[in-house]
Enzyme design. Structure first.
Site, PDB file in Angstrom:
ATOM      1  N   LYS A  23       1.847  -4.698  -9.929  1.00 16.36           N
ATOM      2  CA  LYS A  23       2.774  -4.457  -9.029  1.00 16.36           C
ATOM      3  C   LYS A  23       3.275  -3.011  -9.291  1.00 16.36           C
ATOM      4  CE  LYS A  23       5.447  -6.790  -6.129  1.00 16.36           C
ATOM      5  NZ  LYS A  23       5.386  -8.113  -5.706  1.00 16.36           N
TER       6      LYS A  23
HETATM    7  N1  GLU Z   1       4.125  -8.301  -2.197  1.00 16.69           N
HETATM    8  C1  GLU Z   1       3.727  -9.486  -1.840  1.00 16.69           C
HETATM    9  C2  GLU Z   1       3.885 -10.546  -2.873  1.00 16.69           C
HETATM   10  O1  GLU Z   1       4.681 -10.492  -3.741  1.00 16.69           O
HETATM   11  C3  GLU Z   1       1.992  -9.561  -1.446  1.00 16.69           C
HETATM   12  C4  GLU Z   1       1.265  -8.879  -2.583  1.00 16.69           C
HETATM   13  C5  GLU Z   1      -0.371  -8.693  -2.228  1.00 16.69           C
HETATM   14  O2  GLU Z   1      -0.508  -8.896  -0.916  1.00 16.69           O
HETATM   15  O3  GLU Z   1      -0.973  -8.070  -2.933  1.00 16.69           O
HETATM   16  O4  GLU Z   1       3.265 -11.648  -3.136  1.00 16.69           O
END
Ligand code: GLU
Length: 429
Positions: A119
């Site tokens: 993240k």
């Molecule tokens: N931000 C989204 C999540 O928390 C998607 C992450 C992604 O597609 O890599 O799952």
């Protein structure tokens, strides 16, 4: 020789149950339930693999220079490259990004995607930036985390306050540094630069599928059911629309601008037009403003927190009047509130399952980018349906067989897969 257990790394503040401590508590609850062969590897879950903190200086439109703090965390890469979104928010912090990365490790494993968890985020209030400043921020942040990302290393995607345009800038910046167009470095891109049909609505659609499967198990019909949603962004807006399309009534919505309700069902098209014009939920046609406290107590079948962490707490959990909580957001329920909801017989479909639709279609996008062969929206939605339903059923089965709440069952499935990969790979050197 025996070593004493390692203390938690120094960057963990032990005094406050923030997102990282919430995650650690969730892991602690699941640890005794994991196979004996995995026990030596548990510490892996407590320690993010790689953390990068970057300074992101940009020139503002008025000529001044402003500095923002950015992060990219790879929590685990045992099952594949890091994968997870990038968040722009004034409250982003390192422990928050660590937790969000860790939840991605578990989530990707629950849906069985060939990814680890990662993240990123920038501590900035993007509402205060012009579009040009936002582009400069995105490009500088991408350059700073360039050493960590890549289509087979770590693949960012949208999250809170980031979107397809931000992904296009990230893709372009990475590609310029590489000297070739590399579409697979981020997902959630615009269709014109390797994005996937269906990605925009994917998290909301997955939330809907998870809710539908949970409702089926409890014998709750969807048609005519009532839904309350916190957040009207990437996830909440799509979820509201798809629920309404299935005959459910959206009776209450809350976001940073306030809370509104209409027990007969909110007219979503009118609400979208109102929000586009006035930038607030308040005053939308046919709706009444209610307090935050009233929002959490609205009688409904489905309550969908689709905003930030730590929203369902010991303060509001006793008042919830929902049958099922479907976590569109990451980490919206504190461990203490989880216990209250279980005691009250409210089913919680946890984030690592309920909101996995977004990263699932991100995976489809990445696969399409690699093969340069693009699928129809129908194919994408069908595959999403299948993966989400299979993941739901697998978690449901563990929860019934071992008499666990759904979150614990999902963590058993996800953490076991992460640690199995970790154990079979072994230690280097
Ligand atoms: N931000 C989204 C999540 O928390 C998607 C992450 C992604 O597609 O890599 O799952």
């Amino acid at each position: 020789m025996l070593h004493p257990p390692c203390p938690l790394p120094s960057y963990v503040a032990a005094d406050k149950l923030g997102p990282w401590e919430t995650y650690l508590e969730q892991v602690a609850q699941v640890t005794p339930l994991l196979a004996p062969s995995l026990q030596p590897w548990i510490e892996t879950l407590h320690r993010p693999k790689r953390i990068l903190i970057v300074d992101v200086p940009i020139r503002l439109d008025n000529g001044e220079i402003a500095h923002f703090e950015g992060y990219r965390v790879q929590h685990n890469t045992s099952r594949g490259p890091g994968k997870g979104g990038v968040r722009y928010h004034q409250d982003v912090s390192l422990p928050e990004v660590m937790a969000l990365a860790a939840w991605m490790s578990v989530k990707n494993a629950v849906v069985n995607l060939p990814y680890g968890g990662a993240k990123g985020g920038v501590r900035v209030d993007p509402r205060l930036l012009s579009i040009e400043e936002l582009e400069r921020l995105t490009r500088r942040y991408t350059s700073e985390i360039n050493i960590m990302i890549g289509p087979d290393r770590d693949i960012p995607a949208p999250d809170v306050n980031t979107n397809a345009q931000v992904m296009a800038w990230m893709m372009d910046t990475f590609s310029m540094n590489q000297g070739r167009t590399s579409t697979g470095v981020v997902t959630g891109k615009p269709i014109s630069v390797g994005g996937s049909l269906g990605r925009q609505d994917a998290t909301g659609r997955g939330v809907f599928v998870a809710a539908r499967e949970a409702a089926r198990q409890l014998g709750i019909p969807l048609a005519g059911s009532r839904i309350a949603i916190q957040g009207f962004g990437n996830v909440g807006e799509a979820a509201a629309r798809i629920f309404a399309g299935a005959g459910a009534r959206v009776v209450a919505i809350q976001d940073v601008t306030g809370s509104i309700c209409n027990p007969a069902g909110i007219d979503l098209a009118a609400l979208r037009a109102h929000v586009a014009q006035f930038k607030t939920l308040i005053g939308a046609p046919g709706t009444e403003a209610i307090t935050g406290e009233e929002f959490w107590a609205v009688p409904c079948e489905f309550l969908v927190p689709a905003a930030l962490e730590g929203q369902i707490t010991t303060a509001n959990a006793p008042n919830l009047a929902a049958r099922i909580v479907v976590e569109g957001a990451n980490g919206p329920t504190t461990p203490a509130a989880d216990a209250i909801l279980e005691e009250r017989g409210i089913l919680v479909v946890p984030d690592v399952l309920a909101n996995a639709g977004g990263v699932t279609v991100s995976y489809f996008e990445w696969v399409q980018d690699f093969s340069s062969f693009f699928w129809t929206e129908e194919e994408i939605n069908q595959r999403l349906e299948r993966l989400m339903t299979e993941a739901f059923n697998a978690v449901w089965q563990v929860s019934r067989e071992r008499r666990l709440r759904l979150r614990t069952a999902a963590f058993v499935v996800g953490c076991s897969r992460v640690l199995e990969a970790r154990a079979i790979r072994g230690l280097y050197p």
